[in-house]
Design a protein around this motif. Structure first.
Motif, PDB file in Angstrom:
ATOM      1  N   GLU A 188       0.851  -1.194   0.000  1.00 29.50           N
ATOM      2  CA  GLU A 188       0.000   0.000   0.000  1.00 29.50           C
ATOM      3  C   GLU A 188       0.880   1.235   0.000  1.00 29.50           C
ATOM      4  O   GLU A 188       1.841   1.327   0.767  1.00 29.50           O
ATOM      5  CB  GLU A 188      -0.907   0.025   1.234  1.00 29.50           C
ATOM      6  N   VAL A 189       0.574   2.187  -0.867  1.00 29.72           N
ATOM      7  CA  VAL A 189       1.250   3.481  -0.866  1.00 29.72           C
ATOM      8  C   VAL A 189       0.203   4.560  -0.592  1.00 29.72           C
ATOM      9  O   VAL A 189      -0.764   4.699  -1.342  1.00 29.72           O
ATOM     10  CB  VAL A 189       1.971   3.755  -2.196  1.00 29.72           C
ATOM     11  N   ASP A 190       0.394   5.269   0.510  1.00 29.65           N
ATOM     12  CA  ASP A 190      -0.499   6.360   0.896  1.00 29.65           C
ATOM     13  C   ASP A 190       0.219   7.671   0.562  1.00 29.65           C
ATOM     14  O   ASP A 190       1.140   8.089   1.262  1.00 29.65           O
ATOM     15  CB  ASP A 190      -0.813   6.286   2.395  1.00 29.65           C
ATOM     16  N   PHE A 191      -0.203   8.305  -0.528  1.00 23.48           N
ATOM     17  CA  PHE A 191       0.471   9.514  -0.986  1.00 23.48           C
ATOM     18  C   PHE A 191       0.176  10.708  -0.090  1.00 23.48           C
ATOM     19  O   PHE A 191       1.001  11.621   0.012  1.00 23.48           O
ATOM     20  CB  PHE A 191       0.077   9.814  -2.434  1.00 23.48           C
ATOM     21  N   SER A 192      -0.962  10.709   0.572  1.00 27.10           N
ATOM     22  CA  SER A 192      -1.286  11.811   1.486  1.00 27.10           C
ATOM     23  C   SER A 192      -0.386  11.785   2.717  1.00 27.10           C
ATOM     24  O   SER A 192       0.108  12.815   3.174  1.00 27.10           O
ATOM     25  CB  SER A 192      -2.756  11.743   1.914  1.00 27.10           C
ATOM     26  N   LYS A 193      -0.154  10.580   3.251  1.00 27.63           N
ATOM     27  CA  LYS A 193       0.689  10.433   4.438  1.00 27.63           C
ATOM     28  C   LYS A 193       2.153  10.224   4.092  1.00 27.63           C
ATOM     29  O   LYS A 193       2.996  10.175   4.989  1.00 27.63           O
ATOM     30  CB  LYS A 193       0.190   9.254   5.285  1.00 27.63           C
ATOM     31  N   GLN A 194       2.447  10.055   2.772  1.00 25.74           N
ATOM     32  CA  GLN A 194       3.813   9.792   2.315  1.00 25.74           C
ATOM     33  C   GLN A 194       4.398   8.553   3.010  1.00 25.74           C
ATOM     34  O   GLN A 194       5.507   8.552   3.512  1.00 25.74           O
ATOM     35  CB  GLN A 194       4.706  11.020   2.560  1.00 25.74           C
ATOM     36  N   LYS A 195       3.575   7.475   2.994  1.00 26.53           N
ATOM     37  CA  LYS A 195       3.957   6.237   3.650  1.00 26.53           C
ATOM     38  C   LYS A 195       3.835   5.047   2.696  1.00 26.53           C
ATOM     39  O   LYS A 195       2.918   4.982   1.870  1.00 26.53           O
ATOM     40  CB  LYS A 195       3.075   5.970   4.876  1.00 26.53           C
ATOM     41  N   ILE A 196       4.765   4.112   2.846  1.00 21.27           N
ATOM     42  CA  ILE A 196       4.663   2.791   2.232  1.00 21.27           C
ATOM     43  C   ILE A 196       4.335   1.808   3.343  1.00 21.27           C
ATOM     44  O   ILE A 196       5.007   1.791   4.379  1.00 21.27           O
ATOM     45  CB  ILE A 196       5.992   2.375   1.565  1.00 21.27           C
ATOM     46  N   LEU A 206      -6.091  -9.050   8.723  1.00 14.94           N
ATOM     47  CA  LEU A 206      -5.208  -8.125   8.010  1.00 14.94           C
ATOM     48  C   LEU A 206      -4.268  -7.487   9.019  1.00 14.94           C
ATOM     49  O   LEU A 206      -4.708  -6.908  10.003  1.00 14.94           O
ATOM     50  CB  LEU A 206      -6.032  -7.052   7.293  1.00 14.94           C
ATOM     51  N   GLU A 207      -2.961  -7.605   8.771  1.00 16.90           N
ATOM     52  CA  GLU A 207      -1.972  -7.070   9.704  1.00 16.90           C
ATOM     53  C   GLU A 207      -0.923  -6.272   8.953  1.00 16.90           C
ATOM     54  O   GLU A 207      -0.455  -6.697   7.896  1.00 16.90           O
ATOM     55  CB  GLU A 207      -1.283  -8.203  10.473  1.00 16.90           C
ATOM     56  N   ILE A 208      -0.541  -5.135   9.485  1.00 13.01           N
ATOM     57  CA  ILE A 208       0.559  -4.377   8.917  1.00 13.01           C
ATOM     58  C   ILE A 208       1.866  -4.940   9.468  1.00 13.01           C
ATOM     59  O   ILE A 208       2.006  -5.146  10.675  1.00 13.01           O
ATOM     60  CB  ILE A 208       0.419  -2.868   9.218  1.00 13.01           C
ATOM     61  N   ILE A 209       2.801  -5.253   8.583  1.00 15.08           N
ATOM     62  CA  ILE A 209       4.052  -5.851   9.038  1.00 15.08           C
ATOM     63  C   ILE A 209       5.239  -4.903   8.878  1.00 15.08           C
ATOM     64  O   ILE A 209       6.282  -5.119   9.488  1.00 15.08           O
ATOM     65  CB  ILE A 209       4.341  -7.185   8.324  1.00 15.08           C
ATOM     66  N   LYS A 210       5.072  -3.848   8.055  1.00 20.26           N
ATOM     67  CA  LYS A 210       6.152  -2.883   7.916  1.00 20.26           C
ATOM     68  C   LYS A 210       5.623  -1.563   7.370  1.00 20.26           C
ATOM     69  O   LYS A 210       4.752  -1.554   6.497  1.00 20.26           O
ATOM     70  CB  LYS A 210       7.239  -3.411   6.968  1.00 20.26           C
ATOM     71  N   GLU A 211       6.152  -0.467   7.927  1.00 20.11           N
ATOM     72  CA  GLU A 211       5.835   0.868   7.427  1.00 20.11           C
ATOM     73  C   GLU A 211       7.145   1.589   7.128  1.00 20.11           C
ATOM     74  O   GLU A 211       8.062   1.587   7.946  1.00 20.11           O
ATOM     75  CB  GLU A 211       5.014   1.651   8.452  1.00 20.11           C
ATOM     76  N   LEU A 212       7.215   2.206   5.962  1.00 12.77           N
ATOM     77  CA  LEU A 212       8.413   2.898   5.517  1.00 12.77           C
ATOM     78  C   LEU A 212       8.042   4.279   5.000  1.00 12.77           C
ATOM     79  O   LEU A 212       6.939   4.470   4.468  1.00 12.77           O
ATOM     80  CB  LEU A 212       9.102   2.121   4.393  1.00 12.77           C
ATOM     81  N   PRO A 213       8.943   5.250   5.110  1.00 12.20           N
ATOM     82  CA  PRO A 213       8.666   6.563   4.511  1.00 12.20           C
ATOM     83  C   PRO A 213       8.757   6.469   2.990  1.00 12.20           C
ATOM     84  O   PRO A 213       9.646   5.785   2.450  1.00 12.20           O
ATOM     85  CB  PRO A 213       9.766   7.455   5.090  1.00 12.20           C
ATOM     86  N   LEU A 214       7.865   7.126   2.300  1.00 15.23           N
ATOM     87  CA  LEU A 214       7.859   7.088   0.843  1.00 15.23           C
ATOM     88  C   LEU A 214       9.157   7.645   0.260  1.00 15.23           C
ATOM     89  O   LEU A 214       9.595   7.236  -0.819  1.00 15.23           O
ATOM     90  CB  LEU A 214       6.650   7.858   0.295  1.00 15.23           C
ATOM     91  N   GLU A 215       9.787   8.540   0.974  1.00 11.97           N
ATOM     92  CA  GLU A 215      11.019   9.163   0.494  1.00 11.97           C
ATOM     93  C   GLU A 215      12.179   8.172   0.401  1.00 11.97           C
ATOM     94  O   GLU A 215      13.235   8.496  -0.151  1.00 11.97           O
ATOM     95  CB  GLU A 215      11.425  10.316   1.415  1.00 11.97           C
ATOM     96  N   ILE A 216      11.999   6.955   0.905  1.00 13.68           N
ATOM     97  CA  ILE A 216      13.064   5.947   0.836  1.00 13.68           C
ATOM     98  C   ILE A 216      13.325   5.513  -0.599  1.00 13.68           C
ATOM     99  O   ILE A 216      14.387   4.962  -0.904  1.00 13.68           O
ATOM    100  CB  ILE A 216      12.705   4.735   1.731  1.00 13.68           C
ATOM    101  N   ILE A 231      16.732  -3.726  -4.053  1.00 12.44           N
ATOM    102  CA  ILE A 231      15.948  -4.307  -2.968  1.00 12.44           C
ATOM    103  C   ILE A 231      15.856  -3.234  -1.893  1.00 12.44           C
ATOM    104  O   ILE A 231      16.866  -2.796  -1.338  1.00 12.44           O
ATOM    105  CB  ILE A 231      16.598  -5.587  -2.419  1.00 12.44           C
ATOM    106  N   VAL A 232      14.645  -2.789  -1.608  1.00 11.01           N
ATOM    107  CA  VAL A 232      14.416  -1.682  -0.681  1.00 11.01           C
ATOM    108  C   VAL A 232      14.297  -2.172   0.758  1.00 11.01           C
ATOM    109  O   VAL A 232      14.809  -1.546   1.696  1.00 11.01           O
ATOM    110  CB  VAL A 232      13.144  -0.902  -1.089  1.00 11.01           C
ATOM    111  N   TRP A 233      13.627  -3.334   0.937  1.00  8.28           N
ATOM    112  CA  TRP A 233      13.366  -3.892   2.262  1.00  8.28           C
ATOM    113  C   TRP A 233      13.200  -5.400   2.119  1.00  8.28           C
ATOM    114  O   TRP A 233      12.703  -5.853   1.096  1.00  8.28           O
ATOM    115  CB  TRP A 233      12.081  -3.262   2.843  1.00  8.28           C
ATOM    116  N   PRO A 234      13.650  -6.210   3.068  1.00  5.20           N
ATOM    117  CA  PRO A 234      14.127  -5.923   4.433  1.00  5.20           C
ATOM    118  C   PRO A 234      15.592  -5.534   4.512  1.00  5.20           C
ATOM    119  O   PRO A 234      16.093  -5.234   5.598  1.00  5.20           O
ATOM    120  CB  PRO A 234      13.881  -7.239   5.166  1.00  5.20           C
TER     121      PRO A 234
END
Length: 216
Positions: free
Chosen positions: A90-98, A110-120, A147-150
């Protein structure tokens, strides 16, 4: 003729999910045929982006599972299947979050397993999840596979190469060329150095039981 009416999705076509014969997915958006990078461009241009959601459809009965609700400026990419669970980007452009989610359809958990800043990432061009293991990856148009993550790895690849999967420290790519007919090669690269360890003609097709068919 036996016809099952699928309820809960509209104006979208189910597509198979690699690695399972039971599940299909379809994406739904008011912005027709919009991919993740195009959604990013819409938001950057200050236009309204209605958002994209992704549905799962179980075979054979056609039951629809909808883990997400459509939200403005939020894009849900198609899922990947790995070891009994789905994973969504999921990419949330308003919150600038991946955000990366796991989803277990039978319990509808449904569980969130990782949150990253979009600027990464430089941008969302070819930003996607890959398995196995689960990775967030990106292929720009600059000849670099990331490879961005992990973990964070950047290796140089050919212009027509695309990642198939990872096996330990080996990255399996498919590369194509025309001479003048179309051909493909399997290219195995070291994850740390990017060096080519093997390069042979043919295709690798993943079957629902996790086995790959090699065709050459």
């Amino acid at each position: 003729m036996n016809v099952i009416k699928i309820e809960g999705i509209s104006d979208s076509y189910p597509e198979p999910i690699e690695g399972t014969f039971e599940w299909f997915y379809c994406k739904e958006s008011n912005n027709s045929s919009c991919d993740l990078y195009e959604a990013e461009e819409i938001v950057k241009s200050k236009e309204r982006y209605s958002g994209t959601v992704c549905h799962l459809i179980h075979y054979p009965e056609g039951r629809v599972y909808s883990p997400f609700k459509q939200k403005e400026n939020v894009y849900i990419e198609r899922p990947v299947w790995d070891k009994g669970a789905f994973y969504f980007l999921e990419v949330d452009f308003s919150k600038q979050k991946i955000q990366i989610y796991s989803y277990f359809p039978h319990s509808q958990r449904l569980e969130i397993i990782k949150e990253l800043p979009l600027e990464i990432v430089k941008d969302c061009y070819n930003l996607m999840l890959k398995v196995s293991p689960l990775m967030l990856t990106r292929t720009g148009n600059d000849g670099v596979y990331e490879i961005v993550w992990p973990e964070n790895k950047r290796i140089e690849i050919g212009d027509t190469e695309s990642l198939l999967f990872r096996e330990g420290n080996d990255l399996y790519f498919s590369g194509w060329w025309e001479d003048p007919e179309y051909h493909e090669n399997i290219i195995i690269r070291d994850i740390d150095t990017g060096e080519v360890k093997e390069n042979y003609p043919g295709y690798l097709c993943k079957m629902p039981n996790g086995v790959y068919w090699r065709i050459q």
